[in-house]
Design a protein around this motif. Structure first.
Motif, PDB file in Angstrom:
ATOM      1  N   UNK A 207       0.981  -1.115  -0.008  1.00  0.00           N
ATOM      2  CA  UNK A 207       0.010  -0.088  -0.174  1.00  0.00           C
ATOM      3  C   UNK A 207       0.773   1.241   0.019  1.00  0.00           C
ATOM      4  N   UNK A 208       0.465   2.188  -0.622  1.00  0.00           N
ATOM      5  CA  UNK A 208       0.994   3.476  -0.628  1.00  0.00           C
ATOM      6  C   UNK A 208       1.397   3.941   1.025  1.00  0.00           C
ATOM      7  N   UNK A 209       2.291   4.740   1.052  1.00  0.00           N
ATOM      8  CA  UNK A 209       2.611   5.085   2.553  1.00  0.00           C
ATOM      9  C   UNK A 209       1.390   6.025   3.060  1.00  0.00           C
ATOM     10  N   UNK A 215      -4.538   2.117   8.340  1.00  0.00           N
ATOM     11  CA  UNK A 215      -4.620   0.658   8.461  1.00  0.00           C
ATOM     12  C   UNK A 215      -3.935   0.081   9.527  1.00  0.00           C
ATOM     13  N   UNK A 216      -4.350  -0.840  10.252  1.00  0.00           N
ATOM     14  CA  UNK A 216      -3.690  -1.585  11.542  1.00  0.00           C
ATOM     15  C   UNK A 216      -4.210  -3.099  11.516  1.00  0.00           C
ATOM     16  N   UNK A 235     -10.519 -12.273   5.417  1.00  0.00           N
ATOM     17  CA  UNK A 235      -9.201 -12.592   6.290  1.00  0.00           C
ATOM     18  C   UNK A 235      -9.206 -11.337   6.841  1.00  0.00           C
ATOM     19  N   UNK A 236      -7.861 -11.094   7.610  1.00  0.00           N
ATOM     20  CA  UNK A 236      -7.487 -10.273   8.463  1.00  0.00           C
ATOM     21  C   UNK A 236      -6.044  -9.771   8.377  1.00  0.00           C
ATOM     22  N   UNK A 237      -5.536  -8.524   8.322  1.00  0.00           N
ATOM     23  CA  UNK A 237      -4.561  -7.991   8.268  1.00  0.00           C
ATOM     24  C   UNK A 237      -3.731  -8.628   9.518  1.00  0.00           C
ATOM     25  N   UNK A 238      -2.474  -9.277   9.263  1.00  0.00           N
ATOM     26  CA  UNK A 238      -1.780  -9.861  10.291  1.00  0.00           C
ATOM     27  C   UNK A 238      -0.426  -9.074  10.549  1.00  0.00           C
ATOM     28  N   UNK A 239      -0.081  -8.733   9.269  1.00  0.00           N
ATOM     29  CA  UNK A 239       1.521  -7.981   9.942  1.00  0.00           C
ATOM     30  C   UNK A 239       1.535  -6.645   8.818  1.00  0.00           C
ATOM     31  N   UNK A 240       2.183  -5.737   9.430  1.00  0.00           N
ATOM     32  CA  UNK A 240       2.583  -4.559   8.509  1.00  0.00           C
ATOM     33  C   UNK A 240       4.010  -4.389   8.728  1.00  0.00           C
ATOM     34  N   UNK A 274      -9.001  -3.747   1.724  1.00  0.00           N
ATOM     35  CA  UNK A 274      -8.581  -3.487   3.025  1.00  0.00           C
ATOM     36  C   UNK A 274      -9.699  -2.751   3.586  1.00  0.00           C
ATOM     37  N   UNK A 275     -10.483  -3.289   4.567  1.00  0.00           N
ATOM     38  CA  UNK A 275     -11.661  -2.644   5.170  1.00  0.00           C
ATOM     39  C   UNK A 275     -11.115  -1.444   5.957  1.00  0.00           C
ATOM     40  N   UNK A 276     -11.964  -0.497   6.244  1.00  0.00           N
ATOM     41  CA  UNK A 276     -11.886   0.699   7.017  1.00  0.00           C
ATOM     42  C   UNK A 276     -12.919   0.442   8.119  1.00  0.00           C
ATOM     43  N   UNK A 277     -12.828   1.198   9.177  1.00  0.00           N
ATOM     44  CA  UNK A 277     -13.604   0.956  10.538  1.00  0.00           C
ATOM     45  C   UNK A 277     -15.160   1.588  10.345  1.00  0.00           C
ATOM     46  N   UNK A 278     -15.291   2.654   9.654  1.00  0.00           N
ATOM     47  CA  UNK A 278     -16.566   3.340   9.225  1.00  0.00           C
ATOM     48  C   UNK A 278     -17.259   2.675   8.086  1.00  0.00           C
TER      49      UNK A 278
END
Length: 365
Positions: A207-209, A215-216, A235-240, A274-278
């Motif tokens: 992803x772009x910076x 993203x978390x 699924x879920x983001x597991x590592x950044x 990648x989903x956002x919280x809202x």
């Protein structure tokens, strides 16, 4: 005189023939005009309503599917394959034997080392019994103990060498295609078979910076692949990654997905949301209700004219994200408006229409 009269007769004949042809064509043209002037029957259409849905906004990216563990199994020592204990495509458990190499020489060497160790042990025990009676010196005792330890070490070395003649599965996984044959001599490091752990499975992407603050770990992802276009894998983001690539100004991301059915395979090209919280409220339509055109997308809206007849009007729309066969309409259409659901190519603006009976519409679908 006769020649002139014949010429006049030919002209009269040609005039009659041409007049007949033009007269017939004029008659046909009049019939066509009369036919077109007749009111055309309405086109039978199926319709759908624009609806408002709550969609979670997402960041779109592309990446690759990666196995949690994935290697090509290879041998540490050379040898001739004595037996192969697997078939291409097998599922294996950690420790399962894949192949055995001919180990006759190594087995003989191990027997020799064990015999030497047994002799050294007996000598050490004898010297140990004599030491309290001072029948042997301390240096003799130390030498005997060192010989026994060295002999035991050589046994362990021979056992380890023998064990390398048996190649086992390093972890639970699925095997690929066998790349060796029974009786074949294989040098050190020969690829035997690919093994991948397919459940769960990773998707790596960038992803772009600028998206880093949005993203978390734990954020949901939805993944699609060309091999299974009609299914989304959750699924879920597991590592950044902890750093940003200075050349591309992007950061590596990793998501973990369930893959019990094994549809996802390492190396697949993936599209990741990648989903956002809202959540956002968006107007949506089925994809079939939208005509995608180089000069702009449009829909046919069903309306009533001054005579109370149903007609369709062409309306340009701006479309957005597509999810599960439905497209977000960003502008050009209000929630609740009725549009033609499919078959847009056979319609024209202002055409009279008749809505297909609901039961017939469901049957046709």
């Amino acid at each position: 005189m006769r020649t002139a009269s014949r010429f006049i007769l030919v002209l009269i004949f040609l005039g009659v023939v041409l007049g007949g042809i033009f007269g017939y064509k004029f008659y046909e043209f009049g019939q066509m005009q009369e036919q077109f002037s007749q009111p055309q029957p309405p086109a039978i259409i199926s319709v759908t309503d624009a609806t408002t849905e709550s969609w979670q906004p997402s960041i779109k990216a592309v990446g690759s599917v990666e196995a949690i563990n994935g290697i090509e199994v290879a041998n540490e020592v050379p040898g001739v394959i004595e037996s192969i204990n697997f078939e291409s495509g097998d599922a294996v458990q950690s420790g399962d034997i894949l192949i055995r190499l001919d180990a006759a020489i190594d087995e003989a060497a191990l027997r020799t080392r064990r015999a030497e160790a047994q002799l050294a042990e007996q000598e050490f025990k004898r010297v140990s019994d004599l030491l309290p009676r001072r029948a042997v010196s301390q240096s003799q005792y130390d030498e005997s103990k060192a010989n026994f330890d060295a002999a035991q070490a050589r046994v362990n070395e021979a056992e380890a060498q023998l064990n390398k003649k048996v190649i086992r599965a390093p972890f639970d996984g699925n095997l690929g295609i066998r790349m060796v044959d029974q009786g074949e001599y294989i040098a050190t490091g020969t690829s035997i078979v690919e093994i991948n752990m397919l459940h769960p499975i990773y998707v790596d992407y960038t992803l772009s910076e600028k998206y880093l603050p949005n993203v978390e770990r734990g954020f949901p992802v939805a993944v699609t692949v060309a091999a299974v276009p009609d299914q989304q894998f959750e699924g879920k983001v597991s590592a950044i990654n902890t750093s940003v690539n200075p050349e591309t100004r992007t950061v590596r991301m990793r998501a973990t997905l369930d893959n019990e059915d094994g549809k996802l395979r390492p190396g697949m090209f993936a599209t990741i949301l990648t989903g956002q919280p809202t959540n956002n409220e968006v107007v949506t339509l089925p994809r079939t209700a939208i005509s995608y055109n180089t000069y702009g997308n449009f829909v046919f809206v069903v309306e009533e004219n001054d005579k109370g007849e149903l007609v369709v009007s062409r309306r340009s729309v701006t479309t957005g994200e597509v999810r599960n066969g439905r497209t977000a309409v960003l502008s050009g259409l209000e929630s609740g408006e009725t549009v033609v659901a499919k078959g847009l190519l056979r319609l024209r603006a202002g055409q009279r229409v008749e809505i297909q009976d609901k039961s017939e519409q469901e049957a046709s679908e």
